[in-house]
Design a protein around this motif. Structure first.
Motif, PDB file in Angstrom:
ATOM      1  N   SER A  43       0.840  -1.200   0.000  1.00  0.00           N
ATOM      2  CA  SER A  43       0.000   0.000   0.000  1.00  0.00           C
ATOM      3  C   SER A  43       0.866   1.238   0.000  1.00  0.00           C
ATOM      4  CB  SER A  43      -0.906   0.019   1.232  1.00  0.00           C
ATOM      5  OG  SER A  43      -1.765  -1.077   1.210  1.00  0.00           O
ATOM      6  N   ASP A 158      -6.092  -0.498  -4.600  1.00  0.00           N
ATOM      7  CA  ASP A 158      -5.545  -1.092  -3.365  1.00  0.00           C
ATOM      8  C   ASP A 158      -6.549  -2.097  -2.807  1.00  0.00           C
ATOM      9  OD1 ASP A 158      -4.188  -1.758  -1.133  1.00  0.00           O
ATOM     10  OD2 ASP A 158      -4.039   0.266  -0.295  1.00  0.00           O
ATOM     11  N   GLU A 159      -6.271  -3.356  -3.068  1.00  0.00           N
ATOM     12  CA  GLU A 159      -7.141  -4.447  -2.613  1.00  0.00           C
ATOM     13  C   GLU A 159      -8.613  -4.116  -2.815  1.00  0.00           C
ATOM     14  OE1 GLU A 159      -6.152  -6.400   0.927  1.00  0.00           O
ATOM     15  OE2 GLU A 159      -4.185  -5.457   1.107  1.00  0.00           O
TER      16      GLU A 159
HETATM   17 MG   LIG Z   1      -2.387  -2.441   2.417  1.00  0.00          MG
END
Ligand SMILES: [Mg+2]
Ligand SMILES: Nc1ncnc2c1ncn2[C@@H]1O[C@H](COP(=O)(O)OP(=O)(O)OP(=O)(O)O)[C@@H](O)[C@H]1O
Lengths: 335, 337, 397
Positions: A43, A158-159
């Protein structure tokens, strides 16, 4: 053209070094996936590219221009967050229109762009709803829509799917893949925990560990030619079997690795032998856990239903050309 | 009267316009002065962008900084300076005011009274607040009970003073009592009392007023804290065989200890500043003086800014430990968040 | 197997009688204890409310808890002198009414001496020590007759117990609102509280956002300073600020005391707490929303106005309520920074003046006090949820 070039990037929070000497070349239109264990800095790297975090050292270039000090909104990027980050008090339409309005586009252009994106994502029916009146999948689509309307050069995820249930995740994965087909010139950088997402969607995968890039390559490269014990163990499910010491000696290596599907159960004399402790039937194929005396049981993948039961003594024969040999430092040895 | 209403309304409009003018104006100006166009060189855009993000916080903060500086920081320094000067603030007299205070009987009396307030009011408010919170959370009409106990929080100290002066009102022994306290006392067969003139008792009766007001505050906070206690810990204790009372003292109280401390200190701050109640009830007569009122008397009635300032500094010193504790807590919160 | 089935009812039977009453008593005690506390807490306000509507004469002589029953007062009236007598049908007569024109009241008992004031019912005829006999009716009318002429030079007293029917009136309110200036002060209080609340909340909201979401050098220091300044006692600021005001006002040749100064003072004294509470709330908003807006190209000003402010409405509301109540209820700041003339005295100050001037005129004091607490009580009851939330935001972390 929308390449991303990262040179000697360091990121520190106080004394904690979160990213160390990251170098990456991401080509225009490429779909790159960052994977790695939790807390490895995926991240953080993504947020450095977006400009939400400043870098401590090194440079980030987008389209050949150093963007270290450029505001996030001027980097030509768009980001989709894990928690969607929809504006809770704005309708779907306003959520998508917000960024365009800030760009100062005329009303009609905004409406047209939003409608086009909504069409693409099947959100047209929901444009007047507030986010709280949407399902998880719909919210995710709004978040993606909000990114699409900005026509970004680089798309950052991000995910994005980790809050969805398994079925929805598969569906959204396919939708994102289709999106990638449509937006051929847009570069996409995608952070995930999910092996399947990484293997199926990525043009190239970047494996990170403790803030250091371990290996970059296409999914099959990483699968077939891992450059370290860590990558070999991290990519693929079930995990690659590792054996060392007496088990590895016949192969003149410190450690050998072999994937479950590259082992055959031989009646008597394989390279190793042991006792079946457990077998899992998945229907299409099955996993047999064999205790050969090593710290961990060896997993063997068998087509169809397992023919072996707990207690059976079996021999294991590796497909020798699929065997991975590693030296004491975890580096691969040439065949 | 109509004129005043119009004045008030126009002043509200004026205040809003002023704030709007400042915040919108300053931000507009900033965006305007450091505007960027796509035609500019990348370098220049970046420089202006970062300059804008560096200046903007100070636009947001400027009015607050002004208020903090003028109404709090400058007064602290100036009050301390004045406390070293004589009554008109002309001659520097070192710590003479402080030694005056130390030796002054009324000052000592006030300090002693403040100390008594400091012990009684937070203790009773927190105690009653906790008791009512615990009882109310178990009974079906607890919500109503909490509302009623909480209500005095909304009332001014002066309003409360009138209310309680009426409670303590005195009529001669041969007359019907109109104050409920004396009515109760005579009903019990005792003679009525002029409550506000009996030393010590009168101070206590003034404290009762603040307790009456602050209990609602303590109750609301503690009630929320009690609800925040994980139910599992209580159930586990019950399975371990603890009775309700033991659970309360050994499981629940320790878990809300910090909140109790916060409530206690918050009330303490109110107590140290207490002025209105004493001013309205007895004006410090009959040995009820407190520092807040004494400071007012010296400054605005006796016109001695040196002594007034000295008393103010003493009050500040008294709250300093709480200030430090608060800062520590804020620091810790910053660190983790 | 069978033993469980047979044991169970027995166990229940033996336990129930001991167990249930104990809980019942505990519950009952809890109910009673809470009831007691609530009654103690509400009685003072109830007394104020009831008294403010009572007739001043009754209020002065009987407790407010007797307001619904007829009040009884012991009084005495002096009968006229002999010169008032008339001769009727051979008897000498003095007539009149003990209660005067006030016809609501009724005579309950009467007597010629203080000791006998409860001895006779209305309508009875009693011998007078001064001669003759007197008959008093329930409405106060009396007839004092004598076969011989009256000769007394000072009228004798007649003692009686009068019954006053419960009387409620709005007159107290009318009086305090008009002649005692409470009405005027009500407007003055609004003039102080509304602008001061608006100024402080708006100013604080911007600062709170900066301290929560903007990055700049010295931010932590500033947060710490704000927290530290929350507890600085008001008293400290009075002299320096007043002097400052006088100096500044002197430059412009105006009066240092006035509304403008009070607004600024209230804003200044309240700003640390307002900033702190709002910052805590804003810092709790999801970070991704702010980041997403930044990527969308919003400046901090746009993020604040279009995102943070709308999302902070609950906190802004509760803090505004607090600030408003605090200013409305304040006495000290108003006393120091406002003048004593009619168009500047706020409600609390006016109430203090009433206390000083009419310490025993409870009909005025109670009505005045009730007027001063109406606004807080309305705010409190209509916005209790926000009020509580504001309190919690400040204390439970
Ligand atoms: Mg993360
Ligand atoms: N503001 C910060 N201050 C200090 N350390 C931080 C901060 N933000 C992140 N870190 C640390 O940086 C490291 C990398 O964090 P990051 O969020 O990039 O991990 P990640 O790979 O995304 O993990 P996950 O898969 O769990 O999301 C972590 O060890 C984290 O503790």
């Amino acid at each position: 053209m929308s390449s991303v070039k990262i040179r000697n990037l360091y990121k520190r929070y106080g004394k904690v070094e979160v990213l160390r000497d990251v170098n990456l070349d991401i080509h225009s239109g490429e779909f790159v996936v960052f994977v790695g264990p939790s807390g490895c800095g995926k991240s953080t790297l993504l947020r450095c590219i977006s400009g939400l975090e400043t870098v401590s050292e090194g440079t980030i270039e987008i389209d050949g221009r150093v963007v270290n000090d450029v505001a996030p909104s001027k980097r030509g990027i768009a980001m989709v967050f894990q928690s969607y980050a929809l504006y809770p008090h704005m309708t779907v339409f306003k959520n998508m229109a917000y960024g365009l309005k800030l760009m100062g586009l005329p009303k009609e252009t905004i409406a047209a762009k939003v409608r086009e994106a909504a069409e693409k994502l099947q959100l047209t029916a929901y444009l007047d709803r507030l986010p709280k009146a949407l399902s998880g999948g719909q919210r995710q689509r709004v978040a993606i829509g909000r990114a699409i309307v900005r026509d970004p050069k680089v798309f950052l995820f991000d995910e994005p799917l980790s809050n969805l249930d398994a079925a929805l995740r598969v569906q959204m994965r396919i939708e994102i893949s289709q999106l990638k087909e449509q937006l051929t010139s847009t570069t996409m950088i995608y952070v995930t925990h999910d092996q399947v997402e990484a293997m199926t969607m990525a043009d190239r995968i970047v494996v990170l560990k403790d803030g250091v890039v371990q290996q970059v390559g296409s999914p099959m490269e990483l699968y077939d030619h891992p450059q370290s014990l860590f990558v070999a163990g991290f990519i693929g499910s079930p995990k690659m079997n590792f054996l060392s010491g007496q088990f590895a000696d016949p192969f003149k290596a410190h450690t050998v690795g072999i994937r479950a599907e590259h082992l055959d159960i031989a009646p008597a004399d394989g390279a190793w032998s042991g006792r079946v402790i457990y077998s899992e039937n998945l229907g299409s194929d099955s996993f047999v856990y064999v205790d050969v005396g090593a710290p961990e049981p060896i997993i063997v993948r068998q087509p169809g239903k397992a023919a072996h039961h707990a207690g059976d003594v079996v021999g294991l024969a590796p497909k020798v050309h699929e065997l991975h040999r590693f030296d004491a430092d975890g580096r691969p040895m040439m065949h | 009267m109509i004129g005043q209403v119009l004045y008030a309304a126009s002043m509200v409009a004026f205040a809003v316009a002023l704030l709007f003018g400042y915040f919108w104006g300053a931000n507009w100006l900033l965006d305007r002065m450091l505007a960027t166009t796509p035609a500019m060189a990348g370098e220049a855009i970046t420089r202006r962008d970062s300059l804008r993000t560096r200046i903007r916080p100070w636009i947001f903060l400027a009015p607050t900084l002004f208020f903090l500086a003028v109404f709090l920081i400058y007064p602290i320094i100036e009050t301390f300076r004045l406390s070293l000067f004589d009554r008109l603030g002309q001659n520097f007299i070192w710590f003479a005011n402080y030694s005056w205070a130390w030796n002054d009987a009324t000052f000592r009396q006030s300090a002693f009274n403040n100390l008594a307030w400091l012990i009684v009011v937070p203790a009773l408010s927190t105690g009653f607040g906790l008791l009512i919170a615990v009882l109310a959370d178990r009974l079906w009409w607890g919500g109503l009970a909490k509302t009623l106990v909480f209500m005095p929080m909304a009332i001014s100290f002066v309003g409360a003073a009138v209310i309680w002066r009426f409670v303590y009102a005195y009529r001669g022994p041969d007359m019907a009592q109109i104050g409920i306290l004396n009515a109760f006392v005579t009903w019990l067969g005792y003679p009525p009392q002029v409550w506000l003139q009996i030393p010590l008792v009168n101070s206590f009766l003034l404290m009762v007023i603040l307790v009456w007001i602050q209990t609602g505050f303590a109750m609301v906070i503690l009630s929320a804290a009690l609800r925040g206690i994980p139910q599992e810990t209580i159930e586990a204790a019950r399975i371990d065989g603890a009775g309700e009372v033991r659970i309360f003292f050994t499981i629940m109280i320790p878990q809300i200890a910090t909140t109790i401390l916060v409530v206690w200190t918050t009330i303490t701050i109110h107590v140290l500043k207490v002025f209105d109640i004493v001013y309205a009830m007895t004006n410090g007569e009959n040995q009820t003086q407190v520092l807040g009122n004494l400071m007012y008397r010296w400054t605005f009635i006796a016109g001695d800014s040196g002594r007034g300032a000295t008393i103010a500094i003493v009050i500040l010193l008294a709250v300093t430990p709480i200030m430090i504790w608060n800062i520590r807590r804020a620091r810790a919160a910053e660190g983790t968040g | 197997m069978t033993s469980i089935a047979t044991d169970l009812p027995v166990a229940r039977e033996s336990r129930l009688p001991n167990w249930l009453p104990r809980v019942g008593v505990g519950r009952l005690l809890a109910h009673l204890a809470l009831l007691f506390l609530v009654v103690v807490w509400t009685l003072p306000i109830a007394g104020l409310l009831v008294s403010s509507f009572r007739d001043p004469d009754q209020l002065a002589v009987s407790g407010w808890w007797t307001a619904l029953t007829a009040g009884r007062v012991q009084e005495a009236a002096r009968l006229p002198r002999a010169t008032e007598q008339a001769e009727e049908a051979g008897r000498f007569v003095i007539r009149g009414n003990l209660l005067g024109a006030n016809t609501d009241r009724q005579i309950a008992t009467f007597g010629p001496t203080n000791a006998t004031l409860r001895a006779n019912e209305p309508g009875a005829t009693v011998a007078m020590p001064a001669g003759g006999e007197i008959t008093v009716e329930a409405d106060g009318a009396y007839l004092w007759t004598s076969p011989t002429a009256f000769t007394h030079t000072t009228g004798p007293r007649i003692y009686y117990v009068a019954e006053i029917p419960p009387q409620f009136t709005l007159e107290n309110y009318f009086t305090v609102l008009t002649t005692n200036g409470i009405g005027r002060s009500f407007i003055n209080s609004l003039t102080v509280a509304l602008p001061a609340t608006i100024i402080s909340v708006v100013v604080a909201a911007f600062a709170a956002y900066a301290l929560a979401w903007m990055r700049f050098p010295g931010r932590t220091l500033l947060v710490v300073a704000v927290v530290g300044l929350i507890v600085v006692p008001l008293q400290l600021a009075l002299i320096p600020v007043l002097r400052l005001y006088n100096n500044v006002a002197g430059l412009f040749g105006v009066d240092g005391k006035g509304y403008f100064g009070v607004w600024l003072a209230h804003t200044g004294f309240g700003i640390p707490l307002t900033v702190y509470l709002l910052r805590n709330y804003m810092a709790g908003l999801p970070r991704e929303i702010m980041e997403s807006a930044r990527i969308d190209g919003a400046s901090h000003f746009q993020i604040f106005v279009t995102l943070v402010l709308p999302l902070s409405i609950p906190a802004v509301a509760s803090i505004s309520i607090f600030q408003f109540l605090w200013i409305w209820n304040d006495l000290l700041v108003a006393l120091v920074f406002l003048g004593a003339q009619d168009d500047q005295v706020v409600l609390t100050g006016r109430l203090i003046n009433l206390l000083g001037a009419y310490g025993d005129r409870w009909e005025l004091l109670t009505a005045g006090a009730f007027v001063s607490i109406t606004v807080p009580l309305i705010v409190f009851f209509s916005l209790q949820r926000y009020f509580v939330r504001g309190l919690l935001a400040g204390s439970v972390k």
